[in-house]
Design an enzyme around this catalytic site. Structure first.
Site, mmCIF file in Angstrom:
data_model
loop_
_atom_site.group_PDB
_atom_site.id
_atom_site.type_symbol
_atom_site.label_atom_id
_atom_site.label_comp_id
_atom_site.label_asym_id
_atom_site.label_seq_id
_atom_site.Cartn_x
_atom_site.Cartn_y
_atom_site.Cartn_z
ATOM 1 N N ASP A 106 0.867 -1.168 0.000
ATOM 2 C CA ASP A 106 0.000 0.000 0.000
ATOM 3 C C ASP A 106 0.911 1.227 0.000
ATOM 4 O OD1 ASP A 106 -1.973 -1.890 0.325
ATOM 5 O OD2 ASP A 106 -2.879 -0.956 2.089
ATOM 6 N N HIS A 162 5.173 -7.140 -0.553
ATOM 7 C CA HIS A 162 5.065 -8.390 -1.296
ATOM 8 C C HIS A 162 5.891 -8.337 -2.575
ATOM 9 C CE1 HIS A 162 1.352 -9.632 1.024
ATOM 10 N NE2 HIS A 162 1.395 -8.326 1.273
ATOM 11 N N SER A 263 6.691 3.599 6.294
ATOM 12 C CA SER A 263 7.861 4.276 5.764
ATOM 13 C C SER A 263 7.757 4.397 4.258
ATOM 14 C CB SER A 263 9.150 3.565 6.178
ATOM 15 O OG SER A 263 10.250 4.408 5.933
#
Length: 296
Positions: A106, A162, A263
């Site tokens: 995300d 991922h 981050s």
């Protein structure tokens, strides 16, 4: 709406507006003992206490619109457990097209564009070199003329990342460093910020043979990066450039690791790729959405 909701929401909105002021935000998150606070936060986040965790999450929600509706579990043993939460099965679907590189996490798209003369940008007017970002042991020249895309994870987002495509992780370089905040305010004020902060350079070769790199960059209160395929937690205690050669096959969408808060991940690809439709600075993405595609 009940009386409690009517009093809570405006108060939270007022507080969030206050800390959003640029000068105050920069002061609160950067003109402080960053590394000491980060280490302290790391210890605090690992305390297993349901009551303390519940109170901490309530305070966290004063700063950010935290949404746990997609979380696989809603009860957390510690603040770290909430930071690194898993999602419900099917919450993130990865684009299966073989010519597409997906967003590994995300995030909000920050600076993005071409790698030119070994230089990229963290914000308008703030360049940095790929050689410095990758560190003294890694050759970044393979990405000359290619693309970079910066993905910023806010503290409220899903913090796991991922594999963006089928391929094999061949090498990881961990570089210890500072813990500057990586929000837009800091990126417009601190030169070469990503090159100063703690980071890992994850070199991967796609199934089609092309090299790509993912560079997770840590920040204040966030200086721990977990990589499952090395079964290691990278943190500020690992000084210098730590070289970790490996051969770790990954399928697109397979979980690679997590940040212990939020981050940035910078994605690098060689020439032959272009941004997917809708990818531009300010775009908000979910892990699995199309990020880049091969040029036919």
């Amino acid at each position: 709406m009940n009386d409690k909701a009517m009093t809570t929401i405006p108060a939270r909105g007022w507080f969030q507006r206050l800390v959003a002021q640029e000068d105050l935000n920069f002061l609160l998150t950067n003109r402080v003992p960053r590394i000491a606070l980060t280490k302290l936060m790391g210890r605090f986040a690992r305390i297993e206490s349901p009551l303390l965790t519940k109170l901490s999450i309530a305070v966290w929600r004063l700063f950010t619109p935290l949404d746990l509706s997609e979380a696989r579990h809603t009860k957390f043993r510690s603040l770290k457990d909430c930071f690194t939460r898993e999602l419900k099965p099917g919450a993130r679907i990865f684009d299966a097209r073989p010519d597409v590189i997906c967003s590994p996490s995300d995030g909000i798209v920050g600076a993005c564009g071409l790698v030119q003369r070994g230089q990229v940008y963290q914000a308008k007017g703030f360049p940095y070199s790929t050689a410095e970002l990758f560190g003294p042991t890694q050759d970044a020249s393979v990405f000359e003329g290619g693309r970079f895309i910066t993905l910023r994870l806010t503290s409220a987002m899903y913090h796991r990342f991922h594999a963006p495509a089928d391929g094999t992780v061949e090498h990881v370089t961990y570089l210890s460093g500072d813990t500057w905040n990586v929000n837009p305010i800091a990126l417009q004020r601190v030169e070469r910020l990503f090159c100063r902060n703690e980071r890992a350079v994850v070199r991967m070769r796609l199934a089609g043979g092309e090299p790509i790199a993912l560079v997770p960059v840590a920040a204040i209160l966030v200086a721990s990066i977990r990589l499952h395929f090395l079964d290691v937690l990278l943190h500020l205690g690992r000084k210098g450039a730590n070289e970790m050669p490996c051969s770790a096959p990954h399928a697109k969408g397979q979980e690679m690791g997590w940040f212990e808060h939020g981050s940035t991940i910078i994605v690098f690809v060689p020439p032959g790729f272009e941004p997917a439709e809708g990818i531009a600075t300010g775009s908000q993405l979910r892990a699995g959405q199309a990020l880049l595609k091969r040029v036919s």
